[in-house]
Design an enzyme around this catalytic site. Structure first.
Site, PDB file in Angstrom:
ATOM      1  CD  GLU A   1      49.743 -35.436  36.245  1.00  0.00           C
ATOM      2  OE1 GLU A   1      49.111 -35.737  37.291  1.00  0.00           O
ATOM      3  OE2 GLU A   1      49.996 -36.243  35.333  1.00  0.00           O
TER       4      GLU A   1
ATOM      5  CE  LYS B   1      63.854 -41.633  39.456  1.00  0.00           C
ATOM      6  NZ  LYS B   1      63.344 -43.020  39.404  1.00  0.00           N
TER       7      LYS B   1
ATOM      8  CB  CYS C   1      47.192 -38.736  39.088  1.00  0.00           C
ATOM      9  SG  CYS C   1      47.441 -38.469  37.345  1.00  0.00           S
TER      10      CYS C   1
ATOM     11  CD  GLU D   1      46.720 -39.923  44.220  1.00  0.00           C
ATOM     12  OE1 GLU D   1      47.852 -39.591  44.614  1.00  0.00           O
ATOM     13  OE2 GLU D   1      46.308 -39.707  43.075  1.00  0.00           O
TER      14      GLU D   1
HETATM   15  P1  ADP Z   1      55.171 -43.693  44.580  1.00  0.00           P
HETATM   16  O1  ADP Z   1      55.503 -43.504  46.021  1.00  0.00           O
HETATM   17  O2  ADP Z   1      53.753 -43.978  44.310  1.00  0.00           O
HETATM   18  O3  ADP Z   1      56.091 -44.665  43.901  1.00  0.00           O
HETATM   19  P2  ADP Z   1      56.666 -41.349  43.952  1.00  0.00           P
HETATM   20  O4  ADP Z   1      56.175 -39.947  43.910  1.00  0.00           O
HETATM   21  O5  ADP Z   1      57.530 -41.752  45.095  1.00  0.00           O
HETATM   22  O6  ADP Z   1      55.410 -42.297  43.856  1.00  0.00           O
HETATM   23  O7  ADP Z   1      57.472 -41.695  42.621  1.00  0.00           O
HETATM   24  C1  ADP Z   1      57.367 -41.012  41.393  1.00  0.00           C
HETATM   25  C2  ADP Z   1      58.750 -40.799  40.813  1.00  0.00           C
HETATM   26  O8  ADP Z   1      59.487 -39.960  41.685  1.00  0.00           O
HETATM   27  C3  ADP Z   1      59.591 -42.065  40.652  1.00  0.00           C
HETATM   28  O9  ADP Z   1      60.361 -41.952  39.459  1.00  0.00           O
HETATM   29  C4  ADP Z   1      60.483 -42.027  41.871  1.00  0.00           C
HETATM   30  O10 ADP Z   1      61.697 -42.714  41.691  1.00  0.00           O
HETATM   31  C5  ADP Z   1      60.730 -40.541  41.996  1.00  0.00           C
HETATM   32  N1  ADP Z   1      61.135 -40.100  43.336  1.00  0.00           N
HETATM   33  C6  ADP Z   1      60.795 -40.636  44.530  1.00  0.00           C
HETATM   34  N2  ADP Z   1      61.371 -39.947  45.533  1.00  0.00           N
HETATM   35  C7  ADP Z   1      62.105 -38.954  44.970  1.00  0.00           C
HETATM   36  C8  ADP Z   1      62.932 -37.907  45.477  1.00  0.00           C
HETATM   37  N3  ADP Z   1      63.125 -37.741  46.776  1.00  0.00           N
HETATM   38  N4  ADP Z   1      63.509 -37.067  44.585  1.00  0.00           N
HETATM   39  C9  ADP Z   1      63.299 -37.204  43.259  1.00  0.00           C
HETATM   40  N5  ADP Z   1      62.549 -38.163  42.734  1.00  0.00           N
HETATM   41  C10 ADP Z   1      61.946 -39.038  43.556  1.00  0.00           C
END
Ligand code: ADP
Ligand code: MG
Length: 500
Positions: free
Chosen positions: A273, A198, A307, A404
């Site tokens: 990560e 994804k 990161c 961060e």
């Molecule tokens: P940011 O907030 O900087 O966009 P995230 O950690 O939210 O960073 O996003 C990193 C990845 O995790 C993206 O692919 C996002 O769609 C996914 N993501 C965000 N929330 C969830 C969740 N609750 N469960 C699984 N994947 C998630």
């Protein structure tokens, strides 16, 4: 600093961008079951540039079934490691052959300068597949002499098999969309896993193109499934699915914790990560010219959306003013603009949300008493641009020092000597990376030994290589990407004991 300009999107991308992009499930490009799509924005202009299928739990269901079938019955797990290796190598070749287009997609989606995308993101992605192609034929167990104390005189032949963990879910972020895909797919494919990938909702385009290239390279149906969509729906469905044996995540520490919780249902393996707030230390005996350029690059590379960015700059007090002035001058002279302009050194941030997050931190920092010696705020216009910023007068408890920011913002703080620097460097919940600039090798190695970080750069910063493990101490994550360490994420060990 110049103002951002608009550049046309390369015409050659139009065929790829036209029509809603689809999900890759079982070797076919299909619409989301719901029929929904979402918009993809050009961060330099805030214009919609593509529509992408919005996958959710129903699509994840199909993707997991396809990956399961490909793992249990498919040709993938039955072919020789050498055959797997050749397909993975070919993915690397195809990335290289399509380097210009992939770099352009990266710039359109993420905003980064197209020259950087080609030289760093695309080149590293191709190299990652080739590096991992080499490992496919070198996954070996051990033979182990036994000494079973309660079976005196008995003889055993014991050995280990290294087996793929199975169906893996891989959830990746938007800062290096193609490269994060390569870091995840490379090792998983090398050991023979099947995958549901994804991409981040902000940057799905290069992953979709990579999916096309994987099929072209001969990856059998169902081995790689790509579900574009949002984190709370598609991502959460992958992390919580009982048919997924392992989830590998790169993203925020906050979401990393949600992934861990979601994984408890079937106790799937988890690697993470996550974020960082990495210390970058400049001693007064360093080659200051190199250190100043290095400190600027450590934070401004990729608009600071790294990161492992060197976001906490510690400078020994005697050279503090000189180093801060040098980094600030680089910041002020940086050409910020559309990533398609060849002269652009820094592009926009990835999204409106990220722009708000970073400018919010800047505001909070300045209100708390930090002083901007360069930058300090947004750049007006349509795109998501912010000024490269150097903050002085920041103190350890400020949010700009503790949290961060994930933007081009560095806090520069003075330190006295060795006696205090390790305390400062480790005063964070993160532990992803650290940098040190000094001509004294003993200081450098002592620092490398004491700092709690997964990577330490000495007289350099942001050096990444497919062979060099990368990952976090403390709340920066679990497990390592790249190197042979990354294979461990996708392997499990079976012990076989034979009575002779
Ligand atoms: P940011 O907030 O900087 O966009 P995230 O950690 O939210 O960073 O996003 C990193 C990845 O995790 C993206 O692919 C996002 O769609 C996914 N993501 C965000 N929330 C969830 C969740 N609750 N469960 C699984 N994947 C998630
Ligand atoms: Mg988020």
């Amino acid at each position: 600093m110049s103002t951002p300009t608009k550049s046309p999107i390369p015409k050659s991308l139009q065929p790829f961008l036209s029509g809603p992009k689809k999900l890759l499930i079982n070797g076919q490009w299909v619409a989301a079951k719901s029929g929904k799509t979402f918009d993809v924005f050009d961060p330099a202009t805030d214009q919609v540039v593509a529509q992408v299928a919005e996958g959710d739990a129903a699509d994840v269901e199909l993707a997991v079934a396809a990956a399961r079938k490909a793992f249990d019955d498919g040709p993938w797990t039955k072919m020789t490691a050498s055959q797997r290796s050749q397909i993975i190598w070919k993915i690397g070749d195809l990335i290289e052959q399509n380097a210009d287009q992939l770099a352009q997609l990266e710039t359109l989606d993420n905003g980064k300068p197209v020259g950087v995308a080609k030289a760093a993101d695309v080149a590293l992605a191709a190299d990652m597949f080739r590096y991992m192609a080499g490992w496919a034929t070198k996954i070996e167990g051990n033979t182990i002499p036994l000494n079973v104390p309660y079976a005196p005189g008995a003889q055993f032949h014991a050995y280990t098999l290294r087996e793929p963990v199975g169906v893996v879910g891989q959830i990746i972020p938007w800062n290096f969309p193609l490269l994060m895909g390569a870091w995840k797919l490379g090792p998983a494919l090398a050991v023979g896993c099947t995958i549901i990938l994804k991409p981040a909702e902000q940057t799905p385009l290069s992953a979709i193109r990579l999916g096309e290239l994987c099929l072209e390279a001969g990856l059998p149906d169902g081995v790689l499934n790509i579900v574009t969509g949002f984190g709370e729906t598609a991502g959460a469905a992958i992390a919580g699915h009982d048919g997924v044996d392992k989830v590998a995540f790169t993203g925020s520490t906050e979401v990393g914790k949600l992934i861990v919780n979601a994984a408890t249902g079937n106790l799937k393996k988890v690697t993470l990560e996550l974020g960082g707030k990495s210390p970058n230390v400049v001693y007064d005996d360093a080659d200051l010219e190199t250190a100043i350029a290095g400190a600027a690059d450590a934070i401004f590379f990729n608009q600071g959306q790294v990161c492992s960015a060197g976001s906490r700059l510690f400078v020994q007090q005697g050279v503090y003013e000189e180093v801060v002035a040098g980094v600030s001058e680089i910041a002020r002279n940086m050409k910020v603009g559309n990533g398609f302009d060849a002269s652009t050194q820094m592009g926009p941030l990835v999204s409106r949300e990220q722009h708000e997050r970073v400018t919010g931190y800047l505001k909070a920092g300045l209100e708390a008493g930090a002083i901007a010696s360069a930058g300090g705020g947004p750049i007006e216009g349509d795109g998501y641009f912010v000024q490269p910023t150097v903050l002085k007068n920041a103190t350890a408890e400020m949010s700009v020092v503790r949290e961060e920011i994930f933007g081009p913002v560095v806090t520069a703080m003075p330190f006295k000597d060795d006696s205090e620097i390790i305390g400062h460097a480790n005063d964070t919940s993160y532990g992803l990376a650290a940098g040190i600039w000094t001509r004294d090798i003993s200081k450098a190695h002592k620092f490398a030994k004491s700092v709690k970080a997964g990577t330490v750069w000495v007289n350099c910063y942001s050096i990444f290589d497919a062979a060099l493990p990368f990952g976090g101490y403390k709340q920066s994550g679990w497990g390592r990407e790249m190197g042979h360490a990354a294979l461990e994420n996708y392997l499990q060990t079976k012990s076989v004991c034979v009575n002779l």
